[in-house]
Scaffold this active site. Structure first.
Site, mmCIF file in Angstrom:
data_model
loop_
_atom_site.group_PDB
_atom_site.id
_atom_site.type_symbol
_atom_site.label_atom_id
_atom_site.label_comp_id
_atom_site.label_asym_id
_atom_site.label_seq_id
_atom_site.Cartn_x
_atom_site.Cartn_y
_atom_site.Cartn_z
ATOM 1 N N CYS A 89 0.838 -1.203 0.000
ATOM 2 C CA CYS A 89 0.000 0.000 0.000
ATOM 3 C C CYS A 89 0.873 1.254 0.000
ATOM 4 O O CYS A 89 1.837 1.345 0.764
ATOM 5 C CB CYS A 89 -0.924 0.022 1.215
ATOM 6 S SG CYS A 89 -2.440 -0.902 0.977
ATOM 7 N N HIS A 90 0.508 2.210 -0.828
ATOM 8 C CA HIS A 90 1.229 3.480 -0.863
ATOM 9 C C HIS A 90 0.786 4.382 0.297
ATOM 10 O O HIS A 90 -0.408 4.464 0.572
ATOM 11 C CB HIS A 90 0.959 4.223 -2.178
ATOM 12 C CG HIS A 90 1.492 3.532 -3.381
ATOM 13 N ND1 HIS A 90 0.813 2.507 -4.014
ATOM 14 C CD2 HIS A 90 2.637 3.718 -4.090
ATOM 15 C CE1 HIS A 90 1.514 2.096 -5.053
ATOM 16 N NE2 HIS A 90 2.624 2.807 -5.118
ATOM 17 N N GLU B 112 -7.535 1.044 2.723
ATOM 18 C CA GLU B 112 -7.619 1.831 3.960
ATOM 19 C C GLU B 112 -8.996 1.689 4.603
ATOM 20 O O GLU B 112 -9.120 1.540 5.828
ATOM 21 C CB GLU B 112 -7.318 3.304 3.673
ATOM 22 C CG GLU B 112 -5.858 3.634 3.456
ATOM 23 C CD GLU B 112 -5.319 3.201 2.093
ATOM 24 O OE1 GLU B 112 -4.103 3.272 1.894
ATOM 25 O OE2 GLU B 112 -6.123 2.798 1.224
ATOM 26 N N ASP C 10 -12.609 -7.393 21.153
ATOM 27 C CA ASP C 10 -11.770 -7.372 22.354
ATOM 28 C C ASP C 10 -12.508 -6.768 23.542
ATOM 29 O O ASP C 10 -12.372 -7.250 24.680
ATOM 30 C CB ASP C 10 -10.498 -6.577 22.058
ATOM 31 C CG ASP C 10 -9.598 -6.469 23.271
ATOM 32 O OD1 ASP C 10 -9.078 -7.518 23.710
ATOM 33 O OD2 ASP C 10 -9.426 -5.345 23.788
#
Length: 307
Positions: free
Chosen positions: A63-64, A99, A113
Site C-alpha cells: 500500500c502506498h 484503507e 476485544d
C-alpha cells in the site's frame, strides 16, 4: 510497490463494511447503555478505526502512503448484529479501498476485544468493500471506441534521417492502449506549409484526433503552435494548461512548452512537445480523459461527420 508516478491526482472515495455478531441481547443493551466494563465500545472502536486507517501502509506492504483527508465511521444495530461502515476520502493518485477495509477490520476487532468479557460467542462477519469511486475506472465506459487518429512528427533532424523518431511512437502506443485506431503517421520538417498541409489532409479524411509532436519549443524553427492556431475553430486552453501542470510537477522545464489544443470541425488537434519525455508526460496527463470530448461533440452537434 507499483509505480504510480504517471497517474493523475483525482478525488477518491471508498466505503467498506464489517459485521460484528453478538450472541446475547444483553450485549447490545450493555453497549447502548455504556455499561461495558472496558469502556464506551462505539467511541473506543471508532478511535481505533481512525488509527487503523492511518496505519494501513505500515501494515500492508504494497500500500502506498497517501493523504487521508476524510474518515467517517458509523454504526447500525440490527437485532444481534452491529454493522460497521467506514468511508474514506482522499485526493491522490491511487484508491483508498484498502484503507477503508483495514479501518473496518480494526473497528470490528476492537469491538470483539472489548465485548469478549461479557459475551463468549462473538463473531466477526464479512468485511467487504461496498463501493469505491475515483480514477480511470469511473470513466471507462464514457469513451467512444470507434475513434481514429493521425500522428504528425515535426522535426528537421528526423525528417532528414539524422535522428530516429521516438516521441511519435510513444504517442501511437498510448493511443492504441486507449483503443484509438491510428490511421496516419507522418514525419515532416518544421515548415509551416508542411504543417498546414497535414491539417488539411487529415481533417478532410475525417480523423477524430490529430496529434502533432515537435515544434512547440522556443527555437527559431519551432513554429507548430503559431501555424496551427489560426486554423482552429475553437481553442481549448485548459487542455495544455493541464498538461503543463502535470509535467511541471515532474520537471521544471514543462512551463516552456507552447503547445496548444483546439478543434477544427469534428477533429481535435493537439500539439505536443517533440521530446520523448515531454510527449510521454503529456499523453499520460491527457489520456484517456480527453477522449470524453468526442462524446460531448457528438451530443452537442447533429451535423453529419465527413465521410
Amino acid at each position: 510497490m507499483i509505480d504510480i508516478t504517471h497517474k493523475p491526482t483525482t478525488y477518491r472515495t471508498a466505503l467498506a463494511e464489517a459485521v460484528v455478531k453478538v450472541s446475547l441481547p444483553e450485549t447490545i443493551e450493555a453497549i447502548e447503555s455504556n455499561r461495558v466494563p472496558k469502556g464506551n465500545v462505539f467511541e473506543m472502536a471508532k478511535a481505533a478505526g481512525l488509527l487503523g486507517v492511518k496505519k494501513t501502509p505500515d501494515l500492508i506492504p504494497d500500500c502506498h502512503p497517501l493523504p487521508v483527508e476524510y474518515t467517517g465511521i458509523s454504526y447500525e444495530v440490527l437485532d444481534l448484529e452491529i454493522r460497521i461502515r467506514v468511508e474514506i476520502g482522499s485526493v491522490y493518485k491511487t484508491g483508498v479501498e484498502v484503507e477503508a477495509m483495514h479501518g473496518a477490520s480494526v473497528v470490528a476487532l476492537t469491538m470483539y476485544d472489548m465485548l469478549k468479557p461479557i459475551d463468549k460467542k462473538i463473531e466477526i462477519g464479512v468485511i467487504r468493500l461496498v463501493e469505491k469511486r475515483g480514477g480511470k475506472s469511473d470513466f471507462a465506459d464514457t469513451y467512444r471506441r470507434d475513434l481514429s487518429a493521425a500522428v504528425v512528427v515535426c522535426s528537421d533532424s528526423i525528417s532528414s534521417g539524422k535522428k530516429e523518431d521516438r516521441a511519435g511512437k510513444v504517442i501511437m502506443d498510448k493511443l492504441k492502449a486507449c483503443n484509438v485506431k491510428v490511421t496516419g503517421y507522418d514525419i515532416i520538417p518544421d515548415e509551416p506549409e508542411a504543417i498546414r498541409e497535414k491539417v488539411q489532409v487529415y481533417c478532410a479524411l475525417g480523423v477524430d484526433l490529430l496529434i502533432y509532436t515537435g515544434g512547440t519549443g522556443l527555437s527559431a524553427r519551432d513554429v507548430t503552435p503559431e501555424t496551427i492556431a489560426p486554423l482552429l475553430d475553437r481553442q481549448m486552453p485548459g487542455v495544455m494548461e493541464a498538461a503543463r501542470s502535470y509535467g511541471q510537477a515532474r520537471t521544471p522545464y514543462s512551463m516552456l512548452s507552447r503547445g496548444i489544443a483546439g478543434t477544427i470541425g469534428h477533429t481535435l488537434v493537439l500539439t505536443l512537445p517533440g521530446s520523448t519525455g515531454g510527449a510521454t508526460e503529456t499523453m499520460d496527463a491527457l489520456f484517456p480523459s480527453i477522449l470524453h470530448v468526442f462524446k460531448i461533440m457528438r451530443g452537442a452537434s447533429h451535423e453529419k461527420r465527413p465521410e
